[in-house]
Design an enzyme around this catalytic site. Structure first.
Site, mmCIF file in Angstrom:
data_model
loop_
_atom_site.group_PDB
_atom_site.id
_atom_site.type_symbol
_atom_site.label_atom_id
_atom_site.label_comp_id
_atom_site.label_asym_id
_atom_site.label_seq_id
_atom_site.Cartn_x
_atom_site.Cartn_y
_atom_site.Cartn_z
ATOM 1 N N GLU A 136 -10.737 4.316 8.785
ATOM 2 C CA GLU A 136 -10.853 3.886 7.390
ATOM 3 C C GLU A 136 -11.329 2.439 7.273
ATOM 4 O O GLU A 136 -10.755 1.629 6.548
ATOM 5 C CB GLU A 136 -9.508 4.071 6.663
ATOM 6 C CG GLU A 136 -9.052 5.525 6.667
ATOM 7 C CD GLU A 136 -7.787 5.784 5.863
ATOM 8 O OE1 GLU A 136 -6.951 4.877 5.759
ATOM 9 O OE2 GLU A 136 -7.662 6.897 5.342
ATOM 10 N N LYS A 178 0.638 10.821 13.572
ATOM 11 C CA LYS A 178 1.246 11.326 12.332
ATOM 12 C C LYS A 178 1.773 12.737 12.557
ATOM 13 O O LYS A 178 1.262 13.463 13.407
ATOM 14 C CB LYS A 178 0.222 11.333 11.194
ATOM 15 C CG LYS A 178 -0.092 9.939 10.660
ATOM 16 C CD LYS A 178 -0.923 10.001 9.380
ATOM 17 C CE LYS A 178 -1.253 8.576 8.914
ATOM 18 N NZ LYS A 178 -2.027 8.533 7.662
ATOM 19 N N HIS A 210 -4.419 18.476 0.302
ATOM 20 C CA HIS A 210 -5.369 17.441 -0.116
ATOM 21 C C HIS A 210 -6.096 17.802 -1.408
ATOM 22 O O HIS A 210 -7.323 17.778 -1.476
ATOM 23 C CB HIS A 210 -6.378 17.193 1.018
ATOM 24 C CG HIS A 210 -6.983 15.812 0.993
ATOM 25 N ND1 HIS A 210 -7.856 15.411 0.014
ATOM 26 C CD2 HIS A 210 -6.841 14.746 1.818
ATOM 27 C CE1 HIS A 210 -8.240 14.165 0.241
ATOM 28 N NE2 HIS A 210 -7.622 13.733 1.331
ATOM 29 N N ARG A 267 -2.232 3.589 16.876
ATOM 30 C CA ARG A 267 -2.216 4.777 16.012
ATOM 31 C C ARG A 267 -3.353 5.752 16.319
ATOM 32 O O ARG A 267 -4.474 5.334 16.616
ATOM 33 C CB ARG A 267 -2.280 4.367 14.542
ATOM 34 C CG ARG A 267 -1.069 3.578 14.113
ATOM 35 C CD ARG A 267 -1.218 3.107 12.687
ATOM 36 N NE ARG A 267 -0.780 4.080 11.703
ATOM 37 C CZ ARG A 267 -1.486 4.396 10.619
ATOM 38 N NH1 ARG A 267 -2.677 3.887 10.399
ATOM 39 N NH2 ARG A 267 -1.006 5.254 9.740
ATOM 40 N N LYS A 278 -3.957 -0.180 13.820
ATOM 41 C CA LYS A 278 -4.843 0.838 13.252
ATOM 42 C C LYS A 278 -6.260 0.370 13.558
ATOM 43 O O LYS A 278 -6.681 -0.677 13.069
ATOM 44 C CB LYS A 278 -4.622 0.928 11.742
ATOM 45 C CG LYS A 278 -5.622 1.803 10.995
ATOM 46 C CD LYS A 278 -5.220 1.935 9.518
ATOM 47 C CE LYS A 278 -6.229 2.750 8.730
ATOM 48 N NZ LYS A 278 -5.806 2.936 7.312
ATOM 49 N N ARG A 282 -12.097 17.452 9.687
ATOM 50 C CA ARG A 282 -11.448 16.176 9.983
ATOM 51 C C ARG A 282 -10.158 16.344 10.775
ATOM 52 O O ARG A 282 -9.777 15.478 11.546
ATOM 53 C CB ARG A 282 -11.169 15.416 8.690
ATOM 54 C CG ARG A 282 -10.686 14.014 8.999
ATOM 55 C CD ARG A 282 -10.516 13.213 7.750
ATOM 56 N NE ARG A 282 -9.134 12.798 7.594
ATOM 57 C CZ ARG A 282 -8.672 12.186 6.518
ATOM 58 N NH1 ARG A 282 -9.471 11.940 5.501
ATOM 59 N NH2 ARG A 282 -7.414 11.833 6.450
ATOM 60 N N ASP A 288 -2.904 14.228 6.972
ATOM 61 C CA ASP A 288 -2.440 12.965 6.414
ATOM 62 C C ASP A 288 -1.215 13.153 5.519
ATOM 63 O O ASP A 288 -1.335 13.048 4.308
ATOM 64 C CB ASP A 288 -3.589 12.321 5.626
ATOM 65 C CG ASP A 288 -3.289 10.888 5.248
ATOM 66 O OD1 ASP A 288 -2.225 10.395 5.630
ATOM 67 O OD2 ASP A 288 -4.122 10.270 4.557
ATOM 68 N N GLU A 300 3.820 9.149 -0.871
ATOM 69 C CA GLU A 300 2.426 9.056 -1.324
ATOM 70 C C GLU A 300 1.910 10.384 -1.891
ATOM 71 O O GLU A 300 1.273 10.408 -2.937
ATOM 72 C CB GLU A 300 1.543 8.613 -0.140
ATOM 73 C CG GLU A 300 0.067 8.571 -0.486
ATOM 74 C CD GLU A 300 -0.805 8.112 0.682
ATOM 75 O OE1 GLU A 300 -0.264 7.788 1.758
ATOM 76 O OE2 GLU A 300 -2.032 8.077 0.506
ATOM 77 N N GLU A 343 0.862 -1.181 0.000
ATOM 78 C CA GLU A 343 0.000 0.000 0.000
ATOM 79 C C GLU A 343 0.899 1.231 0.000
ATOM 80 O O GLU A 343 1.790 1.369 0.849
ATOM 81 C CB GLU A 343 -0.922 -0.027 1.234
ATOM 82 C CG GLU A 343 -1.876 1.138 1.251
ATOM 83 C CD GLU A 343 -3.167 0.850 2.015
ATOM 84 O OE1 GLU A 343 -3.402 -0.302 2.409
ATOM 85 O OE2 GLU A 343 -3.945 1.802 2.194
ATOM 86 N N ARG A 344 0.683 2.085 -0.983
ATOM 87 C CA ARG A 344 1.483 3.310 -1.131
ATOM 88 C C ARG A 344 2.965 3.007 -1.346
ATOM 89 O O ARG A 344 3.837 3.781 -0.935
ATOM 90 C CB ARG A 344 1.307 4.254 0.057
ATOM 91 C CG ARG A 344 -0.122 4.499 0.456
ATOM 92 C CD ARG A 344 -0.970 4.927 -0.702
ATOM 93 N NE ARG A 344 -2.375 5.112 -0.300
ATOM 94 C CZ ARG A 344 -3.327 5.426 -1.176
ATOM 95 N NH1 ARG A 344 -3.048 5.559 -2.470
ATOM 96 N NH2 ARG A 344 -4.569 5.586 -0.782
HETATM 97 O O1 GCW Z 1 -2.377 8.264 3.972
HETATM 98 C C1 GCW Z 1 -3.434 7.382 4.117
HETATM 99 C C2 GCW Z 1 -3.257 6.415 3.011
HETATM 100 C C3 GCW Z 1 -3.799 5.037 3.309
HETATM 101 C C4 GCW Z 1 -3.236 4.597 4.649
HETATM 102 C C5 GCW Z 1 -3.717 5.564 5.710
HETATM 103 C C6 GCW Z 1 -3.151 5.240 7.096
HETATM 104 C C7 GCW Z 1 -2.534 2.434 5.356
HETATM 105 O O2 GCW Z 1 -3.832 6.929 1.854
HETATM 106 O O3 GCW Z 1 -3.388 4.180 2.275
HETATM 107 O O4 GCW Z 1 -3.569 3.278 4.976
HETATM 108 O O5 GCW Z 1 -3.263 6.860 5.390
HETATM 109 O O6 GCW Z 1 -2.179 5.880 7.469
HETATM 110 O O7 GCW Z 1 -3.676 4.386 7.774
#
Ligand code: GCW
Length: 723
Positions: A310, A379, A540, A343, A306, A355, A384, A412, A186-187
């Protein structure tokens, strides 16, 4: 011709034939150990290094031995003798404070507390001889010392009078691999996962060793092997055997293995009806699972989770909070000294007013409620991993909880595999930001290294940019982001310039022109990228789902906060998200010192203007231009500066190896075209609101907006294809 000379010629020819093929393909990363060509320096090194010895015996000592032998022989251009005693001048002796010869030097009493991973490198006298001591309390410390010593040689530093004491500032320095069990990442933009699950545990790819060496060389001591969007299968015996095989490779290099725990695993692989963290059966299931994991991997590090984000399951599915979820896992891990990295990247299914406020709103009330072996992993910014975000307001807001940093090394949102963007300035900007949580000087760095609140646990995670591409990271320069992450995780006070310069010397060469030119390009690259992607605090506005390229027009998606229009709020009046007290008031999550400056558009630092304010098109900004004109100028300057990067890079022709020179040159061409694409697409789109002309002196887009809006990228990397 004799048979022997024929064989010699064949041998020589085959060497020649294979040599150019191997070339400089980036595989060796910053551990190239190229021969010292400067005669004087070589002479000095040879005088200081007559031989080397390591008395310890263990897999870690063997790793140090292999590295020292490989590095010294290659750089000094002859086999350096491994000796058993300090028999002559110029012996390098590496070991632990209590190893037989070193214990006689009483190093412990002459050294401040360097902990289990620290080391010293010292030029000393012993029985009338000059020696160089590399030592730690533990063999891990020694190994880090050996890598540091080799770095001195790789960067061509004097080694005649060394007096170095070094220890990491954070405890858990860890890569997060978002790698799936089918080897997609992923990414991920550098190929497939390194972990060849299908062939493990039998087949041990030699790459695993080189991965471990590279990490150890920068002090990374942990790796989460699996995606945070987790698959519970990794916790089944068939996979645990494979994980154990990787752990065996990494262990000698001081690297612990961690896994992602899918919260619903008790249901999916345990046949339970619930995953409620307060259910005794669920708690028992996790305890048993953790016991089983430690049978396979005795030094297993713990879990990254996590949850309720999402679509991932979590404690909230059972009306429990994050602390209740994290503590259940922490209790299971506690007897084995394992930890939970929980997380804080969460956002509700109900689309919020803003958000960026959600993580704080959910986690701040839980401060003090987590077990001592839990860290909350935050983060760097509240949204994001955007090209630029203010620091996350949770830093400094949860004094009773150790907070860990999560940076994204994989690009990403920063051009993915083809844009040259050196991330250390981004990392550093956040690490140095003052939270003011305990008055002036309460930097994010001090929050996460534990010093501000005296936490024992501390850590920094980086979402890896590593795949099975021959050069590991896709873009030759992206290796520097892996490197810089490790160096800053070890010591967040290091400067990005210094890290860049040492990386360049090791990765390319020490020619001052090369070092200066590449340093300048790298140091400018992040700011340039921000300008052509998201200047003045925009965020974004990238392509939907795959996140490739510009798409500020994205709207009407399943969630408003997955669109671009939600964030930029362009209208006929102006542009930007009002997060001041007259808007979403996200600013209230920061300390008064910050609120005061950011509350008004006039005093808000310009790089965050549109992050915190909706500004009218005609309002004058710092340059004296209107917002619209300034936006045009910044986009243009960003795109134009990529040409400068190209010119700089082109001046290196013949000064570095052709292979990597050409590789980067080609990628810079892509970057230049894509920077223009970003500029044109964004300006044309925002112009539909501003209704003002692009200033005369700037280049005009050569395509209509519809052209950019019609672009589709069905097979963009880093996502599972949807069609
Ligand atoms: O930045 C976003 C990404 C998702 C990622 C999510 C996260 C792993 O687009 O792909 O999922 O964050 O950090 O959980």
């Amino acid at each position: 011709m004799s048979k022997r000379s024929k064989l010699c010629i064949i041998f020589a020819l085959s060497c020649l034939a294979s040599f150019p093929l191997r070339g400089e393909d980036g595989y060796n990363l910053w551990l190239r150990y190229t021969p010292v060509s400067d005669k004087q320096l070589l002479e000095a090194y040879r005088n200081s290094i007559g031989g080397w010895m390591i008395e310890n015996s263990s897999p870690t000592a063997d790793a140090a031995r292999r590295e020292l032998r490989m590095g010294l022989d290659a750089m000094l251009g002859h086999p350096v003798e491994e000796v058993k005693t300090l028999k002559y001048n110029g012996i390098i002796i590496a070991g632990t404070f209590d190893s037989p010869t070193l214990s006689r030097l009483d190093l412990k009493s002459q050294t401040k507390d360097i902990g289990a991973e620290g080391y010293i490198i010292r030029t000393m006298r012993y029985a009338d001889r000059n020696i160089t001591v590399i030592a730690g309390e533990t063999e891990r410390g020694m190994l880090y010392g050996v890598f540091h010593f080799l770095r001195l040689l790789q960067t061509r530093q004097p080694i005649g009078q060394l007096s170095i004491e070094n220890a990491p500032k954070t405890r858990v320095r860890i890569l997060n691999h978002w790698d799936n069990l089918d080897r997609t990442i992923e990414r991920g933009y550098a190929g497939f996962s390194l972990w060849d699950w299908h062939k493990l545990p039998e087949y041990i790819d030699p790459r695993y060793y080189d991965y471990a060496r590279a990490n150890a060389s920068v002090g990374i001591n942990g790796t989460v092997l699996t995606n945070v969007n987790a698959n519970a299968l990794i916790l089944t015996p068939a996979y645990l055997k494979k994980v154990a095989a990787l752990a065996d490779v990494f262990r000698p290099y001081g690297i612990r293995v961690y896994l992602t725990a899918r919260f619903s695993a008790p249901i999916e692989i345990g046949q339970l009806k619930t995953a409620d963290p307060l259910d005794p059966q669920v708690q028992e299931w996790w305890k048993q699972k953790v016991r089983e994991i430690y049978q396979y991997i005795p030094d297993f590090g713990g879990f990254t989770v996590k949850a309720n984000s999402e679509g991932q399951p979590g404690p909230q599915n059972y009306k429990r909070n994050h602390a209740e979820g994290a503590n259940m896992l922490a209790d299971a891990l506690k007897p084995f000294n394992g930890i939970v990295m929980w997380r804080a990247f969460v956002y509700d299914n109900k689309v919020p007013v803003d958000r960026t406020k959600q993580a704080y709103d959910e986690f701040k009330p839980l401060d003090g409620k987590f077990r001592s072996n839990v860290m909350v992993q935050v983060k760097n910014g509240p949204l994001d991993f955007q090209p630029r975000e203010p620091f996350h307001p949770l830093f400094g807001a949860m004094p009773s909880t150790p907070l860990m940093m999560e940076f994204q090394i994989t690009q990403e949102y920063l051009g993915q595999a083809t844009h040259l963007v050196y991330l250390a300035p981004l990392f550093k900007e956040v690490l140095d930001a003052d939270t003011y949580s305990k008055g002036n000087g309460s930097s994010v760095g001090k929050v996460l290294d534990g010093s501000l609140e005296e936490h024992q646990l501390s850590g920094m995670a980086g979402v890896a940019n590593i795949g099975n591409d021959r050069n590991w990271c896709g873009h030759p320069i992206a290796q520097s982001n892996w490197y810089a992450f490790g160096r800053l995780a070890w010591d967040h006070t290091l400067s990005p310039e210094q890290i860049a310069a040492e990386w360049i010397r090791m990765t390319f060469n020490s020619n001052p022109e090369v070092v200066n030119t590449i340093t300048n390009v790298m140091m400018a690259s992040r700011e340039i990228t921000v300008k052509y992607m998201t200047p003045l605090g925009l965020h974004h506005i990238m392509g939907y789902n795959h996140h490739y390229g510009p798409a500020p027009w994205i709207k009407d998606k399943p969630r408003a906060d997955w669109t671009s229009v939600y964030y930029h709020r362009a209208d006929e009046q102006g542009l930007g998200f009002n997060r001041s007290s007259s808007g979403s008031n996200a600013l209230e999550q920061y300390q008064p010192q910050i609120r005061k400056i950011y509350e008004e558009g006039e005093t808000c630092p310009e790089e965050f203007l549109l992050w915190f304010h909706h500004v009218s098109w005609d309002e004058k900004v710092r340059s004296g231009r209107t917002l619209w004109d300034e936006l045009c100028h910044q986009y243009d300057e960003g795109a134009d500066s990529v040409k400068w990067m190209q010119e700089q890079w082109n001046s290196l022709e013949g000064k570095i190896d052709d292979d990597r020179f050409l590789h980067v040159k080609t990628f810079l061409h892509i970057q230049q075209q894509e920077a223009v694409w970003w500029r044109n697409a964004c300006l044309l789109y925002f112009q539909t609101f501003s209704k003002r002309p692009i200033p005369k002196d700037l280049e005009k887009p050569d395509q209509a907006l519809e052209h950019y809006q019609a672009q589709e990228f069905r097979f963009a990397p880093g996502i599972r294809p949807r069609w």
